[in-house]
Write a protein that holds these residues in place. Structure first.
Motif, short mmCIF file in Angstrom:
data_model
loop_
_atom_site.label_atom_id
_atom_site.label_comp_id
_atom_site.label_asym_id
_atom_site.label_seq_id
_atom_site.Cartn_x
_atom_site.Cartn_y
_atom_site.Cartn_z
N PRO A 99 0.52 -1.00 -0.04
CA PRO A 99 -0.40 0.26 0.12
C PRO A 99 0.90 1.31 -0.35
N ALA A 100 2.17 1.15 0.30
CA ALA A 100 2.91 2.62 0.46
C ALA A 100 3.76 2.84 -0.49
N ILE A 101 4.50 3.94 -1.22
CA ILE A 101 5.18 4.39 -2.37
C ILE A 101 6.17 5.63 -1.79
N HIS A 102 7.33 4.63 -1.65
CA HIS A 102 8.70 5.35 -1.13
C HIS A 102 8.89 6.50 -1.88
N ARG A 103 8.45 7.46 -2.03
CA ARG A 103 8.99 8.40 -3.47
C ARG A 103 9.68 8.88 -3.71
N HIS A 104 10.83 9.29 -2.88
CA HIS A 104 11.88 9.86 -3.32
C HIS A 104 13.06 8.80 -3.61
N LEU A 105 12.50 7.45 -3.45
CA LEU A 105 13.34 6.19 -3.91
C LEU A 105 13.21 6.13 -5.31
N LEU A 106 12.43 6.14 -5.12
CA LEU A 106 11.21 6.07 -7.01
C LEU A 106 11.99 7.17 -7.53
N ASP A 107 12.24 8.41 -7.13
CA ASP A 107 12.39 9.24 -8.12
C ASP A 107 13.97 8.93 -8.77
N ARG A 108 14.65 8.18 -7.73
CA ARG A 108 16.05 8.43 -7.71
C ARG A 108 16.10 7.39 -8.79
N CYS A 109 15.52 5.74 -8.53
CA CYS A 109 15.63 5.16 -9.32
C CYS A 109 15.21 5.97 -10.85
N LEU A 110 14.27 7.38 -11.13
CA LEU A 110 13.88 7.31 -12.22
C LEU A 110 15.01 8.27 -12.70
N ALA A 111 15.75 8.76 -12.16
CA ALA A 111 16.88 9.53 -12.46
C ALA A 111 18.01 9.10 -12.70
N ALA A 112 18.37 7.55 -12.13
CA ALA A 112 19.32 7.14 -12.26
C ALA A 112 18.96 6.35 -13.72
N ALA A 113 17.84 6.14 -14.00
CA ALA A 113 17.28 5.46 -15.04
C ALA A 113 17.68 6.34 -16.67
N GLU A 114 16.92 7.63 -16.29
CA GLU A 114 16.96 8.75 -17.65
C GLU A 114 18.48 9.08 -17.47
N TYR A 115 18.74 8.48 -16.90
CA TYR A 115 20.68 9.28 -16.77
C TYR A 115 21.16 8.38 -17.78
N ALA A 116 21.37 6.76 -16.97
CA ALA A 116 21.50 5.90 -18.16
C ALA A 116 20.65 5.72 -19.69
N GLU A 117 19.93 6.40 -19.54
CA GLU A 117 18.93 6.60 -20.87
C GLU A 117 18.32 4.99 -20.89
N LEU A 129 -4.49 -6.52 -3.01
CA LEU A 129 -4.46 -6.15 -1.86
C LEU A 129 -5.24 -4.72 -1.32
N PRO A 130 -5.85 -4.25 -0.04
CA PRO A 130 -7.50 -3.75 -0.35
C PRO A 130 -6.66 -2.38 -0.18
N GLN A 131 -5.57 -1.36 0.25
CA GLN A 131 -5.78 -0.71 -0.21
C GLN A 131 -4.91 -0.22 -2.33
N ALA A 132 -5.12 -1.00 -3.24
CA ALA A 132 -5.30 -1.23 -4.37
C ALA A 132 -5.40 -0.16 -4.68
N GLU A 133 -6.65 0.30 -4.66
CA GLU A 133 -6.87 1.33 -5.90
C GLU A 133 -6.31 3.11 -5.24
N ALA A 134 -6.52 3.30 -4.43
CA ALA A 134 -5.31 4.36 -3.56
C ALA A 134 -4.59 4.25 -4.05
N THR A 135 -3.47 2.97 -4.06
CA THR A 135 -2.05 3.28 -4.22
C THR A 135 -1.90 3.64 -5.71
N LEU A 136 -2.48 2.96 -6.58
CA LEU A 136 -2.33 2.99 -8.29
C LEU A 136 -3.00 4.56 -8.27
#
Ligand SMILES: Nc1nc2c(ncn2[C@@H]2O[C@H](COP(=O)(O)OP(=O)(O)OP(=O)(O)O)[C@@H](O)[C@H]2O)c(=O)[nH]1
Ligand SMILES: [Mg+2]
Ligand SMILES: [Zn+2]
Length: 303
Positions: A99-117, A129-136
């Motif tokens: 149910p939980a997204i660690h947004r700053h860690l996600l942003d870091r993965c995204l930035a590293a992937a963008e950097y590596a193209e 799990l119950p929180q599915a729609e809210a997390t999406l």
């Protein structure tokens, strides 16, 4: 097994690194055999997915002599050291979970992937799990940026992911416990035994992944499982380049009042203006600033 012999030197064999233990590596040769390899001069800058040439030193043992030029390299670099995650991948699958997204860690993965193209897919697992729609729904800012989001319940049905993996060498990355190894187990029931074996051998009782491992899905597709991420440094990225790794910042770069704008609190900053009117997500700006300060700290120490 075919070797290439140079006059007066030991034969070398070409293979692919399918497991990285940090100081030793498992290399798969063309005939499918596995050789445990060390490196010369204790070099550790080798990753799962690397194409290498090895010299045999004993049956099923060798030494890595050289690494072929990489089509891509995905890595993180923390303050102390850099950590190669995977080489030659054509797709990064960031595994998130309800149910939980660690947004700053996600942003870091995204930035590293963008950097590596390297193209990125966000897989949101545990949709049973119950929180599915809210997390999406909480991932909507990322969909708006153009990132593809795939809802998944790996435990129940792995099929939705299969099309995204076909023809690619993919790497699964994300926090511990998101379901990366579960995805591997569902894709490759035969590999499941091996995943289990390794964690049992460690005697930890937990099935957490401790090293990267490459699995073949078919002749054209492979997938790399990687250990869970707790932190993700980008010390290898130049402060100016960092802004480019945030896709929504790109069209604004060069529009700030000051050429050397860091988008922190400068007057006339185009990014701050768009954040204030709600066009650019404030949480993304916050993670960019956190990263920038970390990178600048390191730069200071080196000057
Ligand atoms: N409810 C639910 N649980 C899942 C699903 N997929 C995985 N899990 C559970 O999540 C837990 C962690 O799964 P793993 O596959 O070991 O996670 P991991 O990402 O490989 O973790 P690390 O190896 O530590 O990085 C296990 O208890 C799985 O059974 C899913 O689709 N739904
Ligand atoms: Mg795992
Ligand atoms: Zn600015």
């Amino acid at each position: 097994m075919s070797g290439h012999t140079k006059k007066g030197s030991t034969p070398t064999y070409e293979g692919c690194v399918v497991a990285s233990f940090g100081r030793s590596f498992m290399v798969e040769l063309a005939d499918g055999s596995l050789t445990t390899c060390t490196t010369r001069g204790k070099r550790t800058d080798i990753a799962c997915g690397d194409r290498v040439a090895i010299a045999m030193t004993a049956p099923e043992q060798g030494v890595i002599e050289s690494i072929a030029a990489r089509a891509s390299l995905f890595y993180r670099s923390d303050i102390q050291r850099q950590k190669l995650i995977a080489a030659n991948v054509t797709r990064i699958v960031v595994v998130l979970a309800v149910p939980a997204i660690h947004r700053h860690l996600l942003d870091r993965c995204l930035a590293a992937a963008e950097y590596a193209e390297i193209p990125i897919l966000l897989a949101l697992n545990k949709m049973d799990l119950p929180q599915a729609e809210a997390t999406l729904a909480s991932l909507e800012p990322y969909r708006a940026l153009g990132y593809e989001i795939l809802p998944l319940a790996a435990k129940i049905d792995i099929a939705p992911l299969c099309a995204a993996l076909a023809g690619h060498t993919s790497v699964l990355v994300g926090q511990s416990g998101m379901g990366k190894s579960t995805i591997i187990n569902r894709l490759l029931p035969d590999a499941a035994a091996r995943v289990g074996e390794l964690s049992e051998a460690l005697g930890s009782g937990r099935h957490t992944t401790t090293h990267a491992r490459l699995y073949h899905l078919d002749a054209a597709s492979s997938i790399i499982d990687s250990p869970g991420l707790q932190e993700f440094g980008l010390q290898h990225v130049d402060p100016v380049e960092l802004a480019r790794c945030y896709v929504e910042f790109r069209p604004q770069l060069g529009r700030c009042k000051f050429n050397d704008c860091r988008h922190m609190a400068e007057p006339g900053c185009a990014i701050i203006a768009l954040m204030e009117n709600g066009t650019i997500d404030a949480e993304r700006v916050a993670s960019y600033r956190e990263l920038l300060l970390q990178i600048e700290k390191k730069a200071q120490r080196w000057n």
